[in-house]
Design a protein around this motif. Structure first.
Motif, PDB file in Angstrom:
ATOM      1  N   VAL A  77       0.854  -1.191   0.000  1.00 16.63           N
ATOM      2  CA  VAL A  77       0.000   0.000   0.000  1.00 16.63           C
ATOM      3  C   VAL A  77       0.887   1.238   0.000  1.00 16.63           C
ATOM      4  O   VAL A  77       1.774   1.372   0.843  1.00 16.63           O
ATOM      5  N   LEU A  78       0.631   2.132  -0.933  1.00 16.35           N
ATOM      6  CA  LEU A  78       1.264   3.450  -0.936  1.00 16.35           C
ATOM      7  C   LEU A  78       0.267   4.431  -0.343  1.00 16.35           C
ATOM      8  O   LEU A  78      -0.783   4.694  -0.937  1.00 16.35           O
ATOM      9  N   ASP A  79       0.565   4.940   0.844  1.00 11.56           N
ATOM     10  CA  ASP A  79      -0.309   5.884   1.543  1.00 11.56           C
ATOM     11  C   ASP A  79       0.153   7.293   1.193  1.00 11.56           C
ATOM     12  O   ASP A  79       1.121   7.806   1.762  1.00 11.56           O
ATOM     13  N   VAL A  80      -0.533   7.913   0.231  1.00  7.74           N
ATOM     14  CA  VAL A  80      -0.144   9.224  -0.288  1.00  7.74           C
ATOM     15  C   VAL A  80      -0.728  10.319   0.600  1.00  7.74           C
ATOM     16  O   VAL A  80      -1.925  10.324   0.865  1.00  7.74           O
ATOM     17  N   GLY A  81       0.133  11.235   1.044  1.00  4.87           N
ATOM     18  CA  GLY A  81      -0.316  12.257   1.982  1.00  4.87           C
ATOM     19  C   GLY A  81      -0.623  11.627   3.324  1.00  4.87           C
ATOM     20  O   GLY A  81      -1.644  11.918   3.937  1.00  4.87           O
ATOM     21  N   CYS A  82       0.281  10.784   3.792  1.00  9.59           N
ATOM     22  CA  CYS A  82       0.031   9.958   4.985  1.00  9.59           C
ATOM     23  C   CYS A  82      -0.063  10.766   6.269  1.00  9.59           C
ATOM     24  O   CYS A  82      -0.537  10.252   7.282  1.00  9.59           O
ATOM     25  N   GLY A  83       0.378  12.021   6.246  1.00  8.45           N
ATOM     26  CA  GLY A  83       0.281  12.848   7.445  1.00  8.45           C
ATOM     27  C   GLY A  83       1.015  12.236   8.618  1.00  8.45           C
ATOM     28  O   GLY A  83       2.183  11.842   8.501  1.00  8.45           O
ATOM     29  N   THR A  84       0.349  12.121   9.743  1.00  8.49           N
ATOM     30  CA  THR A  84       0.973  11.589  10.954  1.00  8.49           C
ATOM     31  C   THR A  84       1.000  10.062  10.981  1.00  8.49           C
ATOM     32  O   THR A  84       1.332   9.468  12.009  1.00  8.49           O
ATOM     33  N   GLY A 114      -1.157  -6.306   8.747  1.00  5.82           N
ATOM     34  CA  GLY A 114      -0.306  -7.184   7.950  1.00  5.82           C
ATOM     35  C   GLY A 114       0.063  -6.671   6.573  1.00  5.82           C
ATOM     36  O   GLY A 114       0.714  -7.392   5.803  1.00  5.82           O
ATOM     37  N   TYR A 115      -0.318  -5.435   6.236  1.00  5.36           N
ATOM     38  CA  TYR A 115       0.027  -4.883   4.923  1.00  5.36           C
ATOM     39  C   TYR A 115       1.445  -4.326   4.929  1.00  5.36           C
ATOM     40  O   TYR A 115       1.965  -3.923   5.977  1.00  5.36           O
ATOM     41  N   ARG A 116       2.059  -4.306   3.761  1.00  2.00           N
ATOM     42  CA  ARG A 116       3.367  -3.673   3.565  1.00  2.00           C
ATOM     43  C   ARG A 116       3.100  -2.241   3.124  1.00  2.00           C
ATOM     44  O   ARG A 116       2.610  -2.008   2.024  1.00  2.00           O
ATOM     45  N   VAL A 117       3.403  -1.279   3.991  1.00  2.00           N
ATOM     46  CA  VAL A 117       2.972   0.098   3.779  1.00  2.00           C
ATOM     47  C   VAL A 117       4.164   1.027   3.583  1.00  2.00           C
ATOM     48  O   VAL A 117       5.151   0.965   4.323  1.00  2.00           O
ATOM     49  N   HIS A 118       4.025   1.888   2.586  1.00  2.00           N
ATOM     50  CA  HIS A 118       4.980   2.972   2.345  1.00  2.00           C
ATOM     51  C   HIS A 118       4.185   4.267   2.396  1.00  2.00           C
ATOM     52  O   HIS A 118       3.258   4.466   1.601  1.00  2.00           O
TER      53      HIS A 118
END
Length: 197
Positions: free
Chosen positions: A48-55, A66-70
């Motif tokens: 998962v690419l979390d765009v504008g992930c903030g805090t 369990g996701y692989r997050v960037h």
């Protein structure tokens, strides 16, 4: 313009998580977001690419599932909090400072582009969506949490659907009126768009 946006979000970082749907401090709000997102995502351990992930609240929530997050964000102060959250939760999340409209991510390497409440603030929403599409693998998806808020900001669902149509095969709009997601009653438009490629 990017410098101005970075300054704005840096200045907002200290109080950002006070909003119930930002910090997810209430267990019922946190559980509602987890159920919503996991229900829209492929099975873990998808990337998962979390765009504008903030805090980093959603990044950490998904890493716990369990996701692989960037996560990527313009604001160093927001990212400082995101890194601290991931460390406190004991989950691996890769965070990077950068322009969410043009993420520095390998082409066709991501399963999901997630963006909550950030697309409206980008200089060109159309260019951002086109850039995000390049990061997605075949069979990937967009999961965009959006709205038109009582403050006047945001994008209507029809606008977001129109942005996604050239890049996707199936677009679904899901109204988000459940007060447990927001920690309060709402009267403005809030929705999720799930679009498959």
């Amino acid at each position: 313009m990017i410098r101005d946006q970075r300054r704005y979000w840096d200045d907002a970082a200290w109080a950002f998580d006070r909003e119930p749907d930002h910090g997810l401090g209430d267990p019922s709000t946190r559980a509602a977001w987890r159920a919503l997102l996991v229900g829209m995502l492929p099975s873990s351990p998808a990337s998962v690419l979390d765009v504008g992930c903030g805090t980093g609240t959603l990044s950490v929530l998904l890493a716990e599932a369990g996701y692989r997050v960037h996560g990527i964000d313009l604001s160093p102060r927001m990212l400082d909090q995101a890194v601290a959250k991931a460390a406190a939760a004991g989950v691996p999340v890769s965070f990077a400072e950068g322009d969410g409209a043009e993420p520095d991510v390998e082409r066709s390497s991501i399963d999901v582009v997630l963006c909550r409440h950030a697309l409206w603030a980008m200089p060109s929403a159309s260019a951002a969506v086109a850039s995000w599409r390049q990061t997605l693998r075949d069979g990937g998806r967009f999961v965009l949490i959006k709205g038109v808020w009582d403050t006047g900001g945001g994008l209507a669902s029809e606008e977001v659907v129109a942005l996604l149509r050239p890049h996707t095969t199936d677009v679904d709009v899901i109204p988000l009126f459940d007060t447990s997601l927001w920690g309060r009653s709402i009267s403005d438009e809030r929705y999720a768009v799930v679009a498959l490629i």
